[in-house]
Design a protein around this motif. Structure first.
Motif, mmCIF file in Angstrom:
data_model
loop_
_atom_site.group_PDB
_atom_site.id
_atom_site.type_symbol
_atom_site.label_atom_id
_atom_site.label_comp_id
_atom_site.label_asym_id
_atom_site.label_seq_id
_atom_site.Cartn_x
_atom_site.Cartn_y
_atom_site.Cartn_z
ATOM 1 N N ILE A 83 -40.055 -37.456 35.931
ATOM 2 C CA ILE A 83 -40.702 -37.470 34.612
ATOM 3 C C ILE A 83 -41.690 -36.317 34.481
ATOM 4 C CG2 ILE A 83 -42.334 -38.775 33.183
ATOM 5 C CD1 ILE A 83 -40.814 -41.306 34.016
ATOM 6 N N LYS A 84 -42.445 -36.020 35.551
ATOM 7 C CA LYS A 84 -43.390 -34.900 35.509
ATOM 8 C C LYS A 84 -42.683 -33.559 35.363
ATOM 9 C CE LYS A 84 -47.205 -37.254 36.014
ATOM 10 N NZ LYS A 84 -48.140 -37.399 34.849
ATOM 11 N N MET A 85 -41.415 -33.496 35.759
ATOM 12 C CA MET A 85 -40.658 -32.246 35.679
ATOM 13 C C MET A 85 -39.913 -32.086 34.350
ATOM 14 S SD MET A 85 -41.246 -30.617 38.493
ATOM 15 C CE MET A 85 -42.905 -31.326 38.394
ATOM 16 N N LEU A 86 -39.984 -33.069 33.468
ATOM 17 C CA LEU A 86 -39.263 -32.984 32.198
ATOM 18 C C LEU A 86 -39.869 -31.913 31.292
ATOM 19 C CD1 LEU A 86 -38.642 -36.746 31.310
ATOM 20 C CD2 LEU A 86 -37.031 -35.122 32.304
ATOM 21 N N ASP A 87 -39.002 -31.260 30.540
ATOM 22 C CA ASP A 87 -39.436 -30.259 29.571
ATOM 23 C C ASP A 87 -38.419 -30.225 28.437
ATOM 24 O OD1 ASP A 87 -40.910 -28.264 28.362
ATOM 25 O OD2 ASP A 87 -40.876 -26.915 30.096
ATOM 26 N N LEU A 88 -38.701 -29.446 27.411
ATOM 27 C CA LEU A 88 -37.790 -29.297 26.275
ATOM 28 C C LEU A 88 -37.423 -27.846 26.090
ATOM 29 C CD1 LEU A 88 -39.481 -31.623 23.590
ATOM 30 C CD2 LEU A 88 -37.644 -32.196 25.185
ATOM 31 N N VAL A 89 -36.150 -27.611 25.758
ATOM 32 C CA VAL A 89 -35.680 -26.291 25.359
ATOM 33 C C VAL A 89 -34.877 -26.474 24.085
ATOM 34 C CG1 VAL A 89 -34.289 -24.281 25.975
ATOM 35 C CG2 VAL A 89 -35.574 -25.505 27.757
ATOM 36 N N ASP A 90 -35.390 -25.941 22.990
ATOM 37 C CA ASP A 90 -34.747 -26.125 21.679
ATOM 38 C C ASP A 90 -34.548 -27.604 21.362
ATOM 39 O OD1 ASP A 90 -34.593 -23.341 21.362
ATOM 40 O OD2 ASP A 90 -32.653 -23.257 22.386
ATOM 41 N N ASP A 91 -35.577 -28.395 21.631
ATOM 42 C CA ASP A 91 -35.560 -29.844 21.378
ATOM 43 C C ASP A 91 -34.478 -30.589 22.160
ATOM 44 O OD1 ASP A 91 -37.770 -30.618 19.980
ATOM 45 O OD2 ASP A 91 -36.871 -30.401 17.995
ATOM 46 N N GLN A 92 -34.004 -29.965 23.236
ATOM 47 C CA GLN A 92 -33.071 -30.618 24.159
ATOM 48 C C GLN A 92 -33.799 -30.866 25.481
ATOM 49 O OE1 GLN A 92 -29.840 -31.483 23.640
ATOM 50 N NE2 GLN A 92 -29.448 -30.499 21.661
ATOM 51 N N LEU A 93 -33.504 -31.994 26.099
ATOM 52 C CA LEU A 93 -34.167 -32.368 27.337
ATOM 53 C C LEU A 93 -33.698 -31.476 28.488
ATOM 54 C CD1 LEU A 93 -36.223 -34.632 28.040
ATOM 55 C CD2 LEU A 93 -34.294 -35.954 28.909
ATOM 56 N N ALA A 94 -34.645 -31.073 29.309
ATOM 57 C CA ALA A 94 -34.335 -30.275 30.493
ATOM 58 C C ALA A 94 -35.299 -30.660 31.612
ATOM 59 C CB ALA A 94 -34.442 -28.784 30.182
ATOM 60 N N VAL A 95 -34.960 -30.228 32.817
ATOM 61 C CA VAL A 95 -35.798 -30.482 33.987
ATOM 62 C C VAL A 95 -36.173 -29.146 34.594
ATOM 63 C CG1 VAL A 95 -35.936 -31.594 36.253
ATOM 64 C CG2 VAL A 95 -34.590 -32.658 34.430
ATOM 65 N N GLU A 96 -37.452 -28.979 34.900
ATOM 66 C CA GLU A 96 -37.896 -27.744 35.528
ATOM 67 C C GLU A 96 -37.182 -27.545 36.866
ATOM 68 O OE1 GLU A 96 -42.114 -27.788 35.885
ATOM 69 O OE2 GLU A 96 -42.452 -28.074 33.744
ATOM 70 N N ALA A 97 -36.968 -26.289 37.227
ATOM 71 C CA ALA A 97 -36.183 -25.961 38.410
ATOM 72 C C ALA A 97 -36.755 -26.577 39.679
ATOM 73 C CB ALA A 97 -36.084 -24.444 38.565
ATOM 74 N N LYS A 98 -38.076 -26.735 39.751
ATOM 75 C CA LYS A 98 -38.672 -27.308 40.962
ATOM 76 C C LYS A 98 -38.402 -28.803 41.083
ATOM 77 C CE LYS A 98 -43.149 -27.337 38.584
ATOM 78 N NZ LYS A 98 -44.545 -26.809 38.629
ATOM 79 N N GLY A 99 -37.732 -29.366 40.092
ATOM 80 C CA GLY A 99 -37.349 -30.772 40.167
ATOM 81 C C GLY A 99 -35.911 -30.991 40.610
ATOM 82 N N ILE A 100 -35.223 -29.919 41.025
ATOM 83 C CA ILE A 100 -33.800 -30.028 41.390
ATOM 84 C C ILE A 100 -33.581 -31.034 42.515
ATOM 85 C CG2 ILE A 100 -31.869 -28.803 42.470
ATOM 86 C CD1 ILE A 100 -32.588 -26.364 40.851
ATOM 87 N N LEU A 101 -34.431 -30.989 43.536
ATOM 88 C CA LEU A 101 -34.262 -31.907 44.669
ATOM 89 C C LEU A 101 -34.380 -33.358 44.226
ATOM 90 C CD1 LEU A 101 -36.222 -30.054 47.504
ATOM 91 C CD2 LEU A 101 -33.745 -30.228 47.212
ATOM 92 N N SER A 102 -35.288 -33.626 43.293
ATOM 93 C CA SER A 102 -35.449 -34.992 42.789
ATOM 94 C C SER A 102 -34.221 -35.439 42.010
ATOM 95 C CB SER A 102 -36.698 -35.079 41.904
ATOM 96 O OG SER A 102 -37.862 -34.810 42.647
ATOM 97 N N ILE A 103 -33.612 -34.516 41.266
ATOM 98 C CA ILE A 103 -32.394 -34.857 40.521
ATOM 99 C C ILE A 103 -31.238 -35.097 41.486
ATOM 100 C CG2 ILE A 103 -30.736 -34.088 38.787
ATOM 101 C CD1 ILE A 103 -33.499 -34.789 37.693
ATOM 102 N N GLU A 104 -31.149 -34.283 42.535
ATOM 103 C CA GLU A 104 -30.113 -34.511 43.543
ATOM 104 C C GLU A 104 -30.263 -35.902 44.156
ATOM 105 O OE1 GLU A 104 -29.600 -29.858 45.064
ATOM 106 O OE2 GLU A 104 -30.832 -31.290 46.182
ATOM 107 N N ASN A 105 -31.491 -36.271 44.481
ATOM 108 C CA ASN A 105 -31.736 -37.599 45.039
ATOM 109 C C ASN A 105 -31.390 -38.685 44.031
ATOM 110 O OD1 ASN A 105 -32.988 -39.540 47.014
ATOM 111 N ND2 ASN A 105 -34.382 -39.827 45.284
ATOM 112 N N PHE A 106 -31.715 -38.458 42.763
ATOM 113 C CA PHE A 106 -31.410 -39.407 41.692
ATOM 114 C C PHE A 106 -29.906 -39.666 41.617
ATOM 115 C CE2 PHE A 106 -29.971 -39.748 37.255
ATOM 116 C CZ PHE A 106 -30.606 -40.904 36.846
ATOM 117 N N LEU A 107 -29.105 -38.611 41.648
ATOM 118 C CA LEU A 107 -27.651 -38.771 41.531
ATOM 119 C C LEU A 107 -27.069 -39.431 42.773
ATOM 120 C CD1 LEU A 107 -26.726 -35.336 39.877
ATOM 121 C CD2 LEU A 107 -26.854 -37.583 38.785
ATOM 122 N N ASN A 108 -27.565 -39.053 43.945
ATOM 123 C CA ASN A 108 -27.099 -39.702 45.172
ATOM 124 C C ASN A 108 -27.467 -41.180 45.193
ATOM 125 O OD1 ASN A 108 -25.666 -37.794 46.886
ATOM 126 N ND2 ASN A 108 -27.591 -36.662 47.021
#
Length: 420
Positions: free
Chosen positions: A189-214
């Motif tokens: 949640i702390k890594m969430l951001d917006l690009v053109d009103d679309q949800l995105a995750v900052e690059a430093k949150g990649i490991l957390s997303i990998e863990n989320f999917l696993n």
């Protein structure tokens, strides 16, 4: 007369103290439509595998509402303008996202309803609540539907990285004790951001997303699609199938059932009936797990030996035997099991209740749907499957299928009797 304090603080076992931030949200939580979720377990029959899995959809919806508030605070802190009205609407949309679930959730959908997903019922109930609350849920409904002009709100409610998934993964792993399913929701949640009103995750949150999917993949195979959970749900489906057969064959008085439950036993209901005949939606809001369990207890003494036998097996946890494989089962194996069941006195008409075949599918991430976007330091946005250097992330995009067959291996049937 003293006014009611509607700013409540709740002690949630997963997140600690959480708040109901507005009077409208408080009134929605207090509404009978939402209170019904106290009587619907989040994980259906998973308690047969994990005895602690007794939490409800009421728990889950409140937790998702809490995470939505945190996500919006994060986005505001990064300079994105989000009004108080939008914040409240987003929390309403996630609070009510599961209000259309029936008893045992997806089991009921597959048995009684004709292509009526719970999201459709949730939307119908939200429209009804909007009428009751004088149109104050209109923005929340647009966010839920995905028609609001700022698409990230819908992504926060329903996407591959929404507050629904973040809460149920954390909550379900907590109550089942499956520690591998825990995700770093706070960091994501702390890594969430917006690009053109679309949800995105900052690059430093990649490991957390990998863990989320696993973690999501692990939870599906270890909890949601655990072979024993599949087996128990299959048995429940056969109970409901048999009950409907008896009602249609011998009349409504054949079986005990609450008036609301009886309506669904007697009728095949599609989304058209839900929209055009208010009695179906009203009856649905009166249904919960207790309706079904009360019937199972009474049906266990019914004279129909198929119905009573499976109900007794469910009550006493005498479960079917289940095996699964990556390929469809050989016809010879199925034939051998059928022979064994016939030797135990099961007739051909009864066979489908005591021998069930099916398949379970799981894909942790589907890039063809709403992608999980990663925002690089350069400002470029790419898909997580391309951003991750782990080869298993790409592997998680493939749909995995497992075939299963379950049967009443230790069944001891009474002599066949007339159903009435």
């Amino acid at each position: 007369m003293a006014s009611v304090n509607k700013k409540k603080i709740l002690n949630d076992p997963v997140y600690g103290f959480i708040t109901i931030p507005s009077e409208l949200l408080y009134d929605l939580v207090e509404h009978p439509y939402f209170q019904r979720l106290r009587r619907i377990k989040q994980l259906g029959m998973s308690e047969y595998v994990y005895p602690g899995a007794l939490h409800t959809r009421f728990h889950h919806a409140l937790g998702a509402m809490h995470l939505m508030g945190q996500a919006i605070q994060t986005l505001r802190g990064k300079g994105h303008a989000i009004s108080d009205e939008e914040c409240e609407a987003a929390q309403i949309a996630i609070l009510l996202h599961d209000v259309g679930h029936g008893p045992f959730s997806h089991v009921l959908e597959s048995c009684f309803l004709q292509d009526v997903p719970h999201e459709e019922v949730s939307l119908l109930l939200m429209h009804d609540l909007n009428r009751q609350f004088g149109g104050r849920l209109s923005t929340a409904i647009r966010m839920f539907e995905g028609t609001y002009e700022r698409p990230f709100f819908h992504q926060l409610v329903s996407s591959q990285l929404d507050m629904d998934r973040m809460d149920y993964l954390n909550r379900d792993s907590f109550y089942t004790g499956v520690a591998e399913g825990t995700i770093g929701a706070d960091r994501i949640i702390k890594m969430l951001d917006l690009v053109d009103d679309q949800l995105a995750v900052e690059a430093k949150g990649i490991l957390s997303i990998e863990n989320f999917l696993n973690s999501r993949r692990i939870m599906y195979w270890q909890v949601y699609l655990h072979k024993t959970s599949i087996c128990v749900e299959s048995m429940l489906v056969q109970v409901l199938r048999r009950a409907r057969f008896l009602v249609h064959q011998y009349g409504a008085d054949t079986l005990f059932a609450s008036p609301a439950f009886r309506l669904f036993l007697e009728n095949d209901i599609s989304i058209v009936e839900f929209k055009t005949e208010p009695r179906y939606l009203k009856a649905f809001t009166e249904l919960d797990d207790f309706d079904v369990w009360a019937c199972i207890k009474l049906w266990s003494k019914h004279t129909d030996r198929v119905l009573s036998s499976i109900c007794q097996m469910l009550l006493n946890r005498h479960l079917y035997k289940i095996i699964h494989a990556t390929e469809p089962f050989d016809a010879a194996l199925v034939g051998e099991i059928e022979t064994q069941l016939r030797q135990r006195g099961i007739t051909d008409d009864e066979m489908s209740y005591f021998l069930v075949e099916g398949q379970a599918t799981n894909a942790a991430y589907l890039p063809s749907g709403d992608k999980i976007n990663i925002k690089l330091k350069s400002g470029q946005v790419i898909d997580i499957a391309d951003a991750s250097d782990l080869p298993n992330i790409k592997a998680l995009t493939h749909i995995v299928r497992r075939h299963y067959i379950c049967w009443a291996r230790n069944l001891s049937l009474p002599v066949a009797e007339v159903a009435l």
